[in-house]
Design a protein around this motif. Structure first.
Motif, mmCIF file in Angstrom:
data_model
loop_
_atom_site.group_PDB
_atom_site.id
_atom_site.type_symbol
_atom_site.label_atom_id
_atom_site.label_comp_id
_atom_site.label_asym_id
_atom_site.label_seq_id
_atom_site.Cartn_x
_atom_site.Cartn_y
_atom_site.Cartn_z
ATOM 1 N N VAL A 51 32.679 80.524 39.245
ATOM 2 C CA VAL A 51 32.389 79.387 38.355
ATOM 3 C C VAL A 51 31.344 78.531 39.058
ATOM 4 O O VAL A 51 31.471 78.252 40.249
ATOM 5 N N ILE A 52 30.296 78.159 38.340
ATOM 6 C CA ILE A 52 29.330 77.206 38.907
ATOM 7 C C ILE A 52 29.535 75.876 38.206
ATOM 8 O O ILE A 52 29.495 75.794 36.967
ATOM 9 N N THR A 53 29.782 74.843 38.998
ATOM 10 C CA THR A 53 30.067 73.535 38.425
ATOM 11 C C THR A 53 29.417 72.438 39.267
ATOM 12 O O THR A 53 28.912 72.716 40.359
ATOM 13 N N CYS A 54 29.392 71.223 38.740
ATOM 14 C CA CYS A 54 28.756 70.122 39.472
ATOM 15 C C CYS A 54 29.685 68.929 39.569
ATOM 16 O O CYS A 54 30.444 68.646 38.639
ATOM 17 N N GLU A 55 29.556 68.207 40.667
ATOM 18 C CA GLU A 55 30.282 66.946 40.793
ATOM 19 C C GLU A 55 29.398 65.813 40.312
ATOM 20 O O GLU A 55 28.203 65.990 40.110
#
Ligand code: 3HC
Length: 675
Positions: A51-55
């Protein structure tokens, strides 16, 4: 520097997280980290999906624009997205905030895309004068169709997640507060799905005629811009090509645009707009005054438009007029405007009622006592303004900000009639005030720092682009307009026609020329109203009642649909005036029009800078882009002057005998630029 990319495992899912505030731009460290993390996931046998996600507040908002023009550090974004897509373990993009440009392209390279309902996705590169350069022109038509891709990539406006889902750009919506969990569950669900859906492997289906139809429909909107035309061509030319060839064509288009002057101009404007909100000499953390209720004096076109900005942002407004009839007319117009917006589907009927519910019309100035900010928007006469500010001083609570919407008058003089000049400033809205993005915030000699900072923050809240101006006649925008209008009139006297002068301005990219603008604003504005006193052609037109569009006659004739045509009567008036005054005639070239109407604006801009009435050259550019429709692809007058070359500007001014501003001459001599 800490690594912006971290990984953690949730069972057999590798979660790759970016933390690169403020907007997770895809700078070198982020790209390198992503590349490393994907390789880590591929090498680890216990990982089945990623999973590629951002904060922070958003998914990747695009390539790092500050890196443009510098040597590219590997891996470049095009390489990175291809290696993400090539992964033989499924990768899910988990999207919140805004997935823009390169961010959207990263998402497109992932095999699956899940987004929270509040997320937006888009390809805004066109607004920077470039095209999506990391496969966006290739993958988007493949997953969402050519028409959707054309819309997104040529207009640059992001779409909400639900719309993206309907088009196929998003596969699934997550719960607003459960993105991480939902994305991990999704990854687990597709862990064994094969073959993996790879956007680049899908065919593009094209309806015949779609590109020509799109060009035709949007011809006016794209006039003058290089990027939209190139984007359409890239998508059109590559629709039947394999991805590898298509992406090469995209690369060529990207390189061509990014080297061009339009992209430099549009990127300049992006940063100029953000810089404009910073106030010289005022601490960034200055305590702001709370603005819970706004008062507006005057329910005319300006007052009504100004009020709408606050009502739309959920801020209650008390609007004051002197006569019941004017008050009713004013509030009626506000309602009508909202209802027209609702009829176009851009507002819900209940939002109209919500906004109107925040409006308190009154005939009593005393009702402004509880307002935190009062904006005076009555007609331009110092006596009237002074009278109002004297009254406000007696009525308003301590600490209330008192503002004038004057376009020209001296804010210091207005402030001086109150016992609280530190609380007074100018808030110059542009007409129509509910539409135009620009707000000139006029800083008086005594305006307090927190008052100025509050006004700038409030501007952002009502979605204006605010620029700080010093006190001078016409502030930044209208002051620079003056030499342009004066020269345009002189050109008529000396042999040009209104059509020629306007054509040169429209071909330059302005929405209209000086005489078209006069007709729109009213030829009689500022006229002395003595029909026997004819000192210029404008006076001659005004004396005959040719007051512009509102009379269907001004510098042009207008039909019932306000369509203009050249006026034989105006040609006679001009001829007559030239004869009477014996003004020497000469053939006027387009070049002379540019030099006399546009170089003089640059010269005035230089004077404004020299006198410290604008904080920086880029602020002047912002004023002209957002207040007067200066074409963004020319970057504003000061940026444009840089591209013409300041030496050329000086020479052009001297050729026509204009006194050259010292700052302009100095910069030209030193080979410097404004921006
Ligand atoms: N690169 C570098 N800096 C960026 C940036 C970017 N892509 N986007 C925003 N920033 C900076 C701003 O300059 C600003 O810096 P400052 O605080 O020093 O002034 C800061 O981030 C915050 O930006 P905003 O004030 O605009 O924050 P908002 O919350 O109002 O808006 C946003 C957030 C909607 C993401 C808005 O910043 C935005 O529209 N950014 C630009 C998006 C964009 O154009 N992306 C495409 C880039 S080109 C590309 O991707 C090419 C690729 O196809 C190869």
């Amino acid at each position: 520097m800490t690594d912006p990319i971290t990984t953690r495992k949730d069972g057999d899912v590798l979660i790759i997280t970016s933390n690169n505030p403020p907007v997770n731009a895809l700078g070198a460290a982020v790209r390198q980290g992503l590349d490393r993390a994907v390789k880590e996931g591929l090498a680890d046998d216990s990982v089945k999906a990623m999973v590629i996600t951002c904060e922070g507040k958003t998914f990747f908002a695009g390539a790092d624009i500050t890196e443009f023009g510098k040597p590219m550090q590997e891996p470049g974004l095009p390489t990175l997205v291809d290696s993400i897509e090539a992964s033989d373990k499924p990768i899910v993009a988990a999207i919140h905030g805004t997935a823009l440009g390169g961010g959207c392209e990263v998402a497109l390279a992932c095999h699956y895309r899940i987004a929270v309902p509040s997320a937006k996705l888009g390809l805004p590169e066109v607004k920077l004068g470039i095209l999506p350069g990391a496969g966006g022109t290739q993958r988007l038509p493949r997953v969402a169709g050519v028409e959707f891709a054309l819309e997104l990539a040529t207009k640059g406006d992001p779409v909400p997640a639900a719309k993206a889902q309907a088009a196929g750009l998003v596969d699934r919506l997550a719960g607003e507060d459960s993105l991480a969990a939902d994305a991990i569950a999704y990854a687990r669900e597709v862990a064994d799905a094969r073959p993996l859906p790879r956007a680049s492997e899908k065919p593009v289906s094209v309806e015949p005629g779609v590109f020509d139809a799109f060009r035709k429909t949007n011809a006016k909107r794209f006039r003058g811009y290089d990027a939209p035309a190139e984007i359409i061509s890239v998508i059109e030319e590559t629709a039947s090509l394999p991805y590898a060839e298509g992406v090469q064509r995209e690369r060529n288009g990207f390189m061509k645009l990014i080297m061009g002057v339009q992209s430099a101009a549009q990127r300049h404007i992006f940063f100029a707009e953000r810089k404009a909100s910073k106030i010289d000499g005022v601490a960034e953390d200055v305590q702001l005054r709370p603005i819970k209720r706004v008062g507006v004096i005057g329910a005319g076109t300006m007052g009504g438009g100004i009020s709408m900005n606050f009502l739309s942002a959920g801020i209650p407004v008390t609007i004051v007029e002197m006569q019941q009839e004017a008050l009713d007319r004013g509030t009626g117009t506000i309602r009508k405007n909202y209802e027209a917006t609702a009829a176009k589907g851009r507002m819900k009927p209940e939002q109209v009622e919500q906004a109107m519910g925040l409006l308190t019309p009154t005939l009593k100035m005393e009702d402004l006592a509880d307002c935190d900010l009062v904006i005076e928007a009555v007609y331009e006469e110092m006596g009237v303004k002074n009278d109002i500010f004297t009254k406000l001083d007696g009525i308003c609570k301590p600490g209330a900000i008192l503002a004038s919407n004057t376009s020209y008058l001296d804010i210091n003089e207005i402030a001086s009639v109150t016992g609280r000049p530190q609380d007074v400033l100018g808030l110059h809205f542009f007409s129509p005030a509910n539409v135009m993005k620009l707000l000139e915030v006029v800083r008086g000699d005594k305006t307090a720092d927190d008052v100025l900072a509050t006004a700038m923050a409030l501007a952002k809240k009502i979605r204006k682009v605010a620029v700080v101006a010093g006190v001078c006649y016409g502030f930044i925008g209208n002051r620079m307009l003056m030499p342009r209008q004066v020269e345009a009139m002189k050109l008529l006297h000396e042999g040009a026609t209104p059509e020629q002068v306007d054509r040169v301005h429209v071909e330059f990219g302005m929405p209209m020329g000086p005489f078209q603008m006069s007709d729109l604003a009213g030829v009689d504005i500022g006229w002395h109203r003595d029909p026997t006193r004819i000192e210029n052609i404008r006076d001659a037109l005004a004396a005959e009642g040719r007051w512009g569009q509102k009379k269907s006659a001004g510098f042009y004739d207008y039909d019932e649909n306000r369509r203009p045509s050249n006026s034989p009567r105006v040609a006679e008036i001009i001829e007559d005036f030239r004869k009477k005054t014996g003004t020497p005639q000469h053939e006027i070239t387009d070049e002379e029009i540019v030099e006399r109407t546009l170089y003089t604006m640059v010269n005035e801009g230089a004077l404004i800078l020299e006198e410290g009435k604008a904080q920086r050259a880029s602020d002047i550019d912002v004023v002209w882009i957002y207040g007067y429709g200066w074409p963004p692809y020319r970057g504003g007058p000061m940026f444009w002057a840089d591209t013409v070359g300041l030496k050329t500007i000086v020479a052009g001014l001297e050729k026509h005998g204009f006194p050259v501003a010292k700052l302009l001459r100095d910069k030209a001599e030193k080979g410097e630029r404004f921006n």
